[in-house]
Design an enzyme around this catalytic site. Sequence first.
Site, PDB file in Angstrom:
ATOM      1  N   THR A  98       7.654   5.068  -3.415  1.00 25.01           N
ATOM      2  CA  THR A  98       6.922   3.895  -3.535  1.00 25.01           C
ATOM      3  C   THR A  98       6.755   3.583  -5.121  1.00 25.01           C
ATOM      4  OG1 THR A  98       4.635   3.030  -3.776  1.00 25.01           O
ATOM      5  CG2 THR A  98       4.564   5.500  -3.917  1.00 25.01           C
ATOM      6  N   SER A  99       6.874   2.256  -5.298  1.00 21.04           N
ATOM      7  CA  SER A  99       6.831   1.785  -6.861  1.00 21.04           C
ATOM      8  C   SER A  99       5.783   2.056  -7.505  1.00 21.04           C
ATOM      9  CB  SER A  99       6.990   0.004  -6.811  1.00 21.04           C
ATOM     10  OG  SER A  99       5.928  -0.436  -6.038  1.00 21.04           O
ATOM     11  N   GLU A 100       4.661   2.497  -6.962  1.00 15.79           N
ATOM     12  CA  GLU A 100       3.555   3.042  -7.413  1.00 15.79           C
ATOM     13  C   GLU A 100       3.162   4.505  -7.672  1.00 15.79           C
ATOM     14  OE1 GLU A 100       1.519   1.106  -8.928  1.00 15.79           O
ATOM     15  OE2 GLU A 100       1.127  -0.727  -7.990  1.00 15.79           O
ATOM     16  N   HIS A 142      -4.554  -2.600  -0.146  1.00 16.05           N
ATOM     17  CA  HIS A 142      -4.625  -3.823  -0.413  1.00 16.05           C
ATOM     18  C   HIS A 142      -5.896  -4.513   0.247  1.00 16.05           C
ATOM     19  CE1 HIS A 142      -0.379  -4.185  -2.463  1.00 16.05           C
ATOM     20  NE2 HIS A 142      -1.267  -3.469  -2.985  1.00 16.05           N
ATOM     21  N   HIS A 183      -3.818   4.194  -1.461  1.00 18.22           N
ATOM     22  CA  HIS A 183      -3.702   2.974  -2.113  1.00 18.22           C
ATOM     23  C   HIS A 183      -3.397   1.852  -1.213  1.00 18.22           C
ATOM     24  CE1 HIS A 183      -3.253  -0.516  -4.690  1.00 18.22           C
ATOM     25  NE2 HIS A 183      -1.835  -0.599  -4.595  1.00 18.22           N
ATOM     26  N   HIS A 188      -5.974  -7.124  -6.954  1.00 17.46           N
ATOM     27  CA  HIS A 188      -4.878  -6.198  -6.204  1.00 17.46           C
ATOM     28  C   HIS A 188      -5.121  -5.285  -5.186  1.00 17.46           C
ATOM     29  CE1 HIS A 188      -1.395  -3.024  -7.304  1.00 17.46           C
ATOM     30  NE2 HIS A 188      -1.605  -3.223  -6.140  1.00 17.46           N
ATOM     31  N   THR A 217       9.502   3.224  -0.639  1.00 13.16           N
ATOM     32  CA  THR A 217       9.251   1.788  -1.063  1.00 13.16           C
ATOM     33  C   THR A 217       9.797   0.943  -0.041  1.00 13.16           C
ATOM     34  OG1 THR A 217       9.108  -0.042  -2.728  1.00 13.16           O
ATOM     35  CG2 THR A 217      11.017   1.517  -2.649  1.00 13.16           C
ATOM     36  N   GLY A 264       0.866  -1.163  -0.140  1.00 13.97           N
ATOM     37  CA  GLY A 264      -0.210   0.114   0.131  1.00 13.97           C
ATOM     38  C   GLY A 264       0.746   1.197  -0.021  1.00 13.97           C
ATOM     39  N   ASN A 265       0.336   2.264  -0.253  1.00 19.25           N
ATOM     40  CA  ASN A 265       0.930   3.696  -0.463  1.00 19.25           C
ATOM     41  C   ASN A 265       0.170   4.678  -0.318  1.00 19.25           C
ATOM     42  OD1 ASN A 265       0.597   3.532  -3.693  1.00 19.25           O
ATOM     43  ND2 ASN A 265       1.895   1.695  -3.178  1.00 19.25           N
TER      44      ASN A 265
HETATM   45 ZN   LIG Z   1      -0.712  -2.301  -4.664  1.00 17.73          ZN
END
Ligand SMILES: [Zn+2]
Length: 185
Positions: free
Chosen positions: A69-71, A92, A90, A151, A40, A25-26
């Site tokens: 974050t990777s997102e 999960h 975001h 996701h 991240t 999550g982010n």
């Molecule tokens: Zn995610």
Amino acid sequence: MEIEEEFLRYVRLLYERGHLTLLSGNVSVRAGNRVLVTPTSRPKPFLTVDDLVWIDLEGRVIKGRLMPTSEWRMHVAVYKRRGDVNAVVHTHDVLPIILADKLDSSLLSEAEIYLGSEIAIVEYFQPGTVELAESVAKALERNNVAILKRHGVVAVGRDLAEAVNRVETLVDLAKAVFYKQLLEL
Ligand SMILES: [Zn+2]
């Protein structure tokens, strides 16, 4: 309160309420043309102000010693399309994912009010990709919440309070649908 400290309080709250796991999550918040994001691969409840990362709308790190974050693409893609949005969350959360096709916000009048839109559903794309970022941003052009198949959930708001409340509302709605089906009501 400093924006970073307020941000950390919301991140901890999301973790303690079970919306985020230690590493998944982010969260982000926009201030002008800068975006404050979670880093991240760091345990969420133990983050400090020094762990947070400021990026610009192209994803370049402006301030911070960790990787964003990777997102991050998903967050900036949403901000670019929604001038009224200043926070993106975001998670999960599992119930909205598995009940994605059955969620009906008219079941709870508060849900209709707080979500303020339909619930968008986004097909599965690999996490962290441009494809996922663009699909989520497109789905959120006219909606405030999206469920990402297999996701998670993305909620947006004018501020963190509104975005976090939308995550909570969506999960409550999923619980209501779950109980309704379980009890065969
Ligand atoms: Zn995610």
